[in-house]
Design an enzyme around this catalytic site. Structure first.
Site, mmCIF file in Angstrom:
data_model
loop_
_atom_site.group_PDB
_atom_site.id
_atom_site.type_symbol
_atom_site.label_atom_id
_atom_site.label_comp_id
_atom_site.label_asym_id
_atom_site.label_seq_id
_atom_site.Cartn_x
_atom_site.Cartn_y
_atom_site.Cartn_z
ATOM 1 N N SER A 173 -63.367 -50.186 -18.909
ATOM 2 C CA SER A 173 -62.590 -51.240 -19.574
ATOM 3 C C SER A 173 -62.193 -52.275 -18.540
ATOM 4 O O SER A 173 -62.133 -51.979 -17.337
ATOM 5 C CB SER A 173 -61.329 -50.624 -20.205
ATOM 6 O OG SER A 173 -60.421 -51.628 -20.623
ATOM 7 N N TYR A 191 -53.673 -45.606 -20.043
ATOM 8 C CA TYR A 191 -55.027 -46.050 -20.401
ATOM 9 C C TYR A 191 -55.721 -46.674 -19.202
ATOM 10 O O TYR A 191 -56.877 -46.341 -18.897
ATOM 11 C CB TYR A 191 -54.940 -47.046 -21.548
ATOM 12 C CG TYR A 191 -56.275 -47.583 -22.003
ATOM 13 C CD1 TYR A 191 -57.107 -46.815 -22.822
ATOM 14 C CD2 TYR A 191 -56.708 -48.849 -21.622
ATOM 15 C CE1 TYR A 191 -58.340 -47.303 -23.241
ATOM 16 C CE2 TYR A 191 -57.937 -49.337 -22.032
ATOM 17 C CZ TYR A 191 -58.737 -48.565 -22.841
ATOM 18 O OH TYR A 191 -59.958 -49.047 -23.249
#
Length: 213
Positions: free
Chosen positions: A82, A95
């Site tokens: 990501s 995350y």
């Protein structure tokens, strides 16, 4: 299947080997979202997000990487990380940590498997319009507030317009070109550039709360 379950992943890898003769391209894509302050993130929350986002990639990389190395026909392992991997933020520490670990794992494995003719790629998308935004966990808030934030994030991702199909195209292009790290989307490319040219500015931006309130 549960990618965090090592035995289940071993079963999948054995099936692929026996039924299909092995894999030429493996994409470790399963992931979950989590937002909210570190101090409100429980041990169970950490175990859940790391189990899927990091351990799932570890299992997929080690099991299929071993098969490819033993088969000696090359191959590709694609790990979906990501833009959060290189853009720190107070809004999603768990995350971002999981995705930064995926990026480093990918870089290390790329070096390890190069002599075997196996390419390893990290795909780092920005805000993608998928169901992830409506299923992400927001820690430290009520159930009603969590639902409201999920909907707000989903609207933001929809407006952004980055689709799963575009990310899939980036995966194919990475495999074709042998690219190591591929940011996908404007914010991902800018974040990658900022992390390399001015990490101090990135740390200052990390103070901003990016979760809609």
């Amino acid at each position: 299947m549960d990618v965090a379950d090592g035995e289940a992943m071993e079963g999948l890898a054995k099936w692929v080997d026996h039924a299909l003769g092995g894999a030429d391209v493996v994409v470790n894509n399963a992931g979950i979202g989590m937002a909210g302050p570190l101090l409100d993130t429980s041990v169970a929350d950490w175990e859940h997000v790391l189990g899927v986002n990091l351990w799932g990639v570890i299992h997929g990389s080690r099991l299929f990487g071993r098969q490819m190395a033993d088969r000696r026909q090359g191959g590709h392992i694609v790990n979906v990380a990501s833009a959060a991997a290189f853009t720190p933020s107070r809004s999603y520490p768990a995350y971002a940590t999981s995705k930064a670990a995926v990026l480093m794992l990918t870089e290390c494995l790329r070096g390890e498997l190069a002599d075997a003719g196996i390419d390893v790629h990290a795909i780092c998308p920005g805000f993608v319009d998928t169901a992830l935004s409506t299923t992400s966990r927001h820690v430290g808030v009520t159930a009603d507030e969590q639902q409201r934030r999920r909907q707000a994030v989903a609207r933001r991702c929809h407006r952004r317009g980055l689709t799963a199909e575009q990310v899939a195209s980036a995966v194919l292009e990475a495999v074709r070109r042998g690219s190591a790290v591929v940011p996908v989307g404007t914010e991902a490319r800018l974040g990658r550039l900022l992390s390399r040219l001015s990490p101090g500015a990135g740390r200052r931006l990390a103070r901003l709360d990016l979760v809609p309130h």
